[in-house]
Design a protein around this motif. Structure first.
Motif, PDB file in Angstrom:
ATOM      1  N   VAL A 174       0.969  -1.214  -0.079  1.00 54.98           N
ATOM      2  CA  VAL A 174      -0.089  -0.108  -0.197  1.00 54.98           C
ATOM      3  C   VAL A 174       0.377   1.362   0.125  1.00 54.98           C
ATOM      4  CG1 VAL A 174      -1.457   1.363   0.999  1.00 54.98           C
ATOM      5  CG2 VAL A 174      -1.638  -1.525   0.777  1.00 54.98           C
ATOM      6  N   GLY A 175       1.987   0.992   0.552  1.00 48.76           N
ATOM      7  CA  GLY A 175       2.656   2.275   1.078  1.00 48.76           C
ATOM      8  C   GLY A 175       3.411   2.276  -0.681  1.00 48.76           C
ATOM      9  N   ALA A 176       3.405   1.374  -1.265  1.00 46.00           N
ATOM     10  CA  ALA A 176       4.105   1.938  -2.821  1.00 46.00           C
ATOM     11  C   ALA A 176       3.030   2.532  -4.159  1.00 46.00           C
ATOM     12  CB  ALA A 176       4.026   0.684  -3.299  1.00 46.00           C
ATOM     13  N   ARG A 177       1.588   2.565  -3.783  1.00 47.12           N
ATOM     14  CA  ARG A 177       0.876   2.869  -4.326  1.00 47.12           C
ATOM     15  C   ARG A 177       0.350   4.030  -3.664  1.00 47.12           C
ATOM     16  NH1 ARG A 177      -2.708   3.310  -8.981  1.00 47.12           N
ATOM     17  NH2 ARG A 177      -4.423   4.631  -8.179  1.00 47.12           N
ATOM     18  N   LEU A 178       0.563   4.558  -2.563  1.00 45.10           N
ATOM     19  CA  LEU A 178       0.725   6.049  -1.737  1.00 45.10           C
ATOM     20  C   LEU A 178       1.654   6.784  -2.407  1.00 45.10           C
ATOM     21  CD1 LEU A 178      -1.020   7.685   0.074  1.00 45.10           C
ATOM     22  CD2 LEU A 178       0.462   6.768   2.125  1.00 45.10           C
ATOM     23  N   LEU A 179       3.236   6.252  -1.890  1.00 49.41           N
ATOM     24  CA  LEU A 179       3.663   7.143  -3.001  1.00 49.41           C
ATOM     25  C   LEU A 179       3.623   7.849  -4.728  1.00 49.41           C
ATOM     26  CD1 LEU A 179       6.582   8.274  -2.915  1.00 49.41           C
ATOM     27  CD2 LEU A 179       7.767   6.165  -2.814  1.00 49.41           C
ATOM     28  N   TYR A 180       3.447   6.837  -5.305  1.00 43.95           N
ATOM     29  CA  TYR A 180       2.714   6.403  -6.831  1.00 43.95           C
ATOM     30  C   TYR A 180       1.779   8.275  -6.969  1.00 43.95           C
ATOM     31  CZ  TYR A 180       1.442   6.727 -11.070  1.00 43.95           C
ATOM     32  OH  TYR A 180       0.069   6.410 -12.735  1.00 43.95           O
ATOM     33  N   ILE A 191       9.656  18.928  -2.081  1.00 48.34           N
ATOM     34  CA  ILE A 191       9.828  18.601  -0.453  1.00 48.34           C
ATOM     35  C   ILE A 191       9.051  17.589   0.475  1.00 48.34           C
ATOM     36  CG2 ILE A 191       9.045  20.209   0.676  1.00 48.34           C
ATOM     37  CD1 ILE A 191      11.988  20.471   2.409  1.00 48.34           C
ATOM     38  N   VAL A 192       8.030  17.973   0.195  1.00 41.05           N
ATOM     39  CA  VAL A 192       7.206  16.198   0.548  1.00 41.05           C
ATOM     40  C   VAL A 192       7.669  15.681  -0.378  1.00 41.05           C
ATOM     41  CG1 VAL A 192       4.621  16.167   0.878  1.00 41.05           C
ATOM     42  CG2 VAL A 192       5.761  19.154   1.334  1.00 41.05           C
ATOM     43  N   LYS A 193       7.167  15.588  -1.520  1.00 40.21           N
ATOM     44  CA  LYS A 193       7.948  14.266  -2.365  1.00 40.21           C
ATOM     45  C   LYS A 193       8.648  13.105  -2.332  1.00 40.21           C
ATOM     46  CE  LYS A 193       4.734  16.057  -6.080  1.00 40.21           C
ATOM     47  NZ  LYS A 193       4.831  15.858  -7.820  1.00 40.21           N
ATOM     48  N   LEU A 194       9.834  14.273  -1.656  1.00 39.98           N
ATOM     49  CA  LEU A 194      11.315  14.011  -1.739  1.00 39.98           C
ATOM     50  C   LEU A 194      11.665  13.215  -0.226  1.00 39.98           C
ATOM     51  CD1 LEU A 194      14.806  13.163  -2.014  1.00 39.98           C
ATOM     52  CD2 LEU A 194      15.097  16.146  -1.067  1.00 39.98           C
ATOM     53  N   GLY A 195      10.583  13.711   1.147  1.00 40.97           N
ATOM     54  CA  GLY A 195      10.521  12.891   2.307  1.00 40.97           C
ATOM     55  C   GLY A 195       9.337  11.719   1.517  1.00 40.97           C
ATOM     56  N   GLY A 196       8.559  11.137   1.149  1.00 42.25           N
ATOM     57  CA  GLY A 196       8.079  10.139   0.935  1.00 42.25           C
ATOM     58  C   GLY A 196       8.829   9.392   0.613  1.00 42.25           C
ATOM     59  N   VAL A 197       9.617   9.867  -0.495  1.00 34.76           N
ATOM     60  CA  VAL A 197      10.558   8.770  -0.978  1.00 34.76           C
ATOM     61  C   VAL A 197      11.593   8.272  -0.197  1.00 34.76           C
ATOM     62  CG1 VAL A 197      12.250   8.686  -2.928  1.00 34.76           C
ATOM     63  CG2 VAL A 197      10.195   9.496  -3.047  1.00 34.76           C
ATOM     64  N   ALA A 198      12.351   9.447   1.033  1.00 36.62           N
ATOM     65  CA  ALA A 198      12.962   8.932   2.095  1.00 36.62           C
ATOM     66  C   ALA A 198      12.414   7.639   2.860  1.00 36.62           C
ATOM     67  CB  ALA A 198      13.063  10.384   2.906  1.00 36.62           C
ATOM     68  N   MET A 199      11.160   8.383   3.035  1.00 34.88           N
ATOM     69  CA  MET A 199      10.739   7.214   4.130  1.00 34.88           C
ATOM     70  C   MET A 199      10.129   5.939   3.756  1.00 34.88           C
ATOM     71  SD  MET A 199       9.365   8.863   7.572  1.00 34.88           S
ATOM     72  CE  MET A 199       8.677   7.181   8.050  1.00 34.88           C
ATOM     73  N   TYR A 200       9.686   6.141   1.856  1.00 38.08           N
ATOM     74  CA  TYR A 200       9.751   4.846   1.757  1.00 38.08           C
ATOM     75  C   TYR A 200      10.911   4.171   1.905  1.00 38.08           C
ATOM     76  CZ  TYR A 200       7.481   0.780  -1.334  1.00 38.08           C
ATOM     77  OH  TYR A 200       6.952   0.233  -1.878  1.00 38.08           O
ATOM     78  N   MET A 201      12.050   4.305   1.344  1.00 40.17           N
ATOM     79  CA  MET A 201      13.402   3.599   1.291  1.00 40.17           C
ATOM     80  C   MET A 201      13.520   3.209   2.761  1.00 40.17           C
ATOM     81  SD  MET A 201      15.209   5.838  -0.827  1.00 40.17           S
ATOM     82  CE  MET A 201      17.484   5.677  -0.887  1.00 40.17           C
ATOM     83  N   VAL A 202      13.491   3.688   3.727  1.00 39.16           N
ATOM     84  CA  VAL A 202      13.342   3.609   4.655  1.00 39.16           C
ATOM     85  C   VAL A 202      12.701   2.097   5.596  1.00 39.16           C
ATOM     86  CG1 VAL A 202      12.910   3.644   7.976  1.00 39.16           C
ATOM     87  CG2 VAL A 202      14.403   5.446   6.248  1.00 39.16           C
ATOM     88  N   SER A 203      11.372   2.242   4.636  1.00 40.20           N
ATOM     89  CA  SER A 203      11.013   0.747   4.966  1.00 40.20           C
ATOM     90  C   SER A 203      11.616  -0.711   4.351  1.00 40.20           C
ATOM     91  CB  SER A 203       9.472   0.758   4.176  1.00 40.20           C
ATOM     92  OG  SER A 203       8.535   2.030   5.116  1.00 40.20           O
ATOM     93  N   TRP A 204      11.713   0.058   3.353  1.00 38.55           N
ATOM     94  CA  TRP A 204      12.623  -1.151   2.307  1.00 38.55           C
ATOM     95  C   TRP A 204      13.704  -1.481   3.350  1.00 38.55           C
ATOM     96  CZ3 TRP A 204      11.542  -4.573  -0.527  1.00 38.55           C
ATOM     97  CH2 TRP A 204      10.803  -4.339  -1.779  1.00 38.55           C
ATOM     98  N   VAL A 205      15.035  -0.775   3.657  1.00 35.88           N
ATOM     99  CA  VAL A 205      15.739  -0.797   4.349  1.00 35.88           C
ATOM    100  C   VAL A 205      15.599  -2.279   5.658  1.00 35.88           C
ATOM    101  CG1 VAL A 205      17.191  -0.647   6.633  1.00 35.88           C
ATOM    102  CG2 VAL A 205      17.085   0.697   4.299  1.00 35.88           C
ATOM    103  N   PHE A 206      14.144  -1.924   6.452  1.00 42.21           N
ATOM    104  CA  PHE A 206      13.587  -2.499   7.428  1.00 42.21           C
ATOM    105  C   PHE A 206      13.365  -3.753   7.164  1.00 42.21           C
ATOM    106  CE2 PHE A 206      12.544   1.562   9.892  1.00 42.21           C
ATOM    107  CZ  PHE A 206      13.300   1.192  10.952  1.00 42.21           C
ATOM    108  N   MET A 207      12.591  -4.198   5.556  1.00 47.67           N
ATOM    109  CA  MET A 207      11.726  -4.646   4.705  1.00 47.67           C
ATOM    110  C   MET A 207      12.957  -6.085   4.203  1.00 47.67           C
ATOM    111  SD  MET A 207       9.350  -6.748   3.659  1.00 47.67           S
ATOM    112  CE  MET A 207       9.450  -8.532   4.264  1.00 47.67           C
ATOM    113  N   VAL A 208      14.391  -5.688   4.378  1.00 43.93           N
ATOM    114  CA  VAL A 208      15.799  -6.860   3.622  1.00 43.93           C
ATOM    115  C   VAL A 208      15.674  -7.250   5.257  1.00 43.93           C
ATOM    116  CG1 VAL A 208      18.096  -6.672   3.691  1.00 43.93           C
ATOM    117  CG2 VAL A 208      16.071  -5.563   1.914  1.00 43.93           C
ATOM    118  N   SER A 209      16.391  -6.433   6.513  1.00 40.45           N
ATOM    119  CA  SER A 209      16.689  -6.578   7.775  1.00 40.45           C
ATOM    120  C   SER A 209      14.790  -8.620   8.068  1.00 40.45           C
ATOM    121  CB  SER A 209      16.180  -5.500   8.626  1.00 40.45           C
ATOM    122  OG  SER A 209      17.190  -5.049   8.333  1.00 40.45           O
ATOM    123  N   ILE A 210      13.383  -7.479   7.848  1.00 39.82           N
ATOM    124  CA  ILE A 210      12.355  -8.637   7.962  1.00 39.82           C
ATOM    125  C   ILE A 210      12.663 -10.112   7.434  1.00 39.82           C
ATOM    126  CG2 ILE A 210      10.246  -8.954   8.055  1.00 39.82           C
ATOM    127  CD1 ILE A 210       9.761  -6.138   9.077  1.00 39.82           C
TER     128      ILE A 210
END
Length: 245
Positions: A174-180, A191-210
């Motif tokens: 769902v996060g990918a859909r919201l980012l799109y 700047i808001v779009k850039l923040g959204g990309v940064a948050m989604y990248m952090v989610s993917w870092v967590f995803m790799v660990s999970i």
């Protein structure tokens, strides 16, 4: 801007007070026990509030990104910002978290503060908080199960499965859909779009660990099952291990 600042300050005082209360209530436990109880309370509360604000009260985050902040959105974001400031300070003081979690908290604080100052885009930020916090109760449940010696049980497996499924489906899917929707809309500021990309990248870092954790646990479960099958040992029944003669 004075009103949101006051709300954030009041929120911070409330979360600190709740933490002190839990410390007094669980004086025989470590400080992290009380902090995680505060995190659990925030997770459950903010999921309910942000879910109502984003998906019932509106506006719909997938359709109206960048829309002006409503009063209810501002109040919910101020409540959550006060918590993130408290938790960030606690983590830095006790040095309990790594760079990734501190980055997540920093982005959350900066993102919420930014949309409060801009007075727009609270719609999508509120949805991001919902997606980020919906897995939080299960994350805290895993920690409490470990502390009480109940993690290596069926309940621990259920909590892990729910956490992984929710993280993959909500924060990644769902996060990918919201980012799109955020990036394709001309309304939100860059700047808001850039923040959204940064948050989604952090989610993917967590995803790799999970994903690594899920793989290791699956391999361990499979090896345990193979060993039991090879030895002819079945799970305990009525407290006694049954063997095939």
């Amino acid at each position: 801007m004075a009103a949101p600042l006051l709300l954030v300050f009041c929120s911070l005082i409330c979360w600190v007070s709740i933490y002190i209360f839990f410390c007094q209530l669980n004086c025989q436990r470590c400080c992290e026990w009380s902090c995680r109880l505060v995190t659990l309370v925030h997770g459950v509360l903010i999921v309910c509030l942000s879910g109502y604000v984003g998906f019932i009260d509106g506006p719909w985050p997938f359709t109206y990104p960048g829309s002006p902040n409503t009063q209810l959105q501002t109040q919910v974001l101020c409540l959550s910002l006060g918590y993130f400031i408290f938790d960030m300070c606690w983590c830095i003081y006790f040095k309990t978290e790594g760079l990734v979690m501190l980055s997540h908290h920093s982005l959350s604080i900066l993102g919420i503060g930014m949309v409060l100052a801009l007075e727009q885009s609270a719609t999508e930020v509120n949805a991001v908080i919902f997606g980020s916090e919906v897995t939080n109760p299960f994350l805290q449940a895993r920690w409490f199960l470990r502390q009480t010696g109940c993690y290596h049980t069926l309940l621990g497996d259920i909590v892990d499965i729910l956490f992984i499924v929710l993280f993959c489906s909500v924060r990644i899917g769902v996060g990918a859909r919201l980012l799109y929707c955020e990036l394709s809309s001309p309304v939100p500021l860059p700047i808001v779009k850039l923040g959204g990309v940064a948050m989604y990248m952090v989610s993917w870092v967590f995803m790799v660990s999970i994903a690594r954790f899920a793989w290791r646990k699956s391999i361990h479960k499979y090896k345990t099952w193979r060993e039991r099958s090879r030895l002819g040992v079945h799970p305990q029944i009525n407290g006694h291990t049954k063997k095939v003669c």
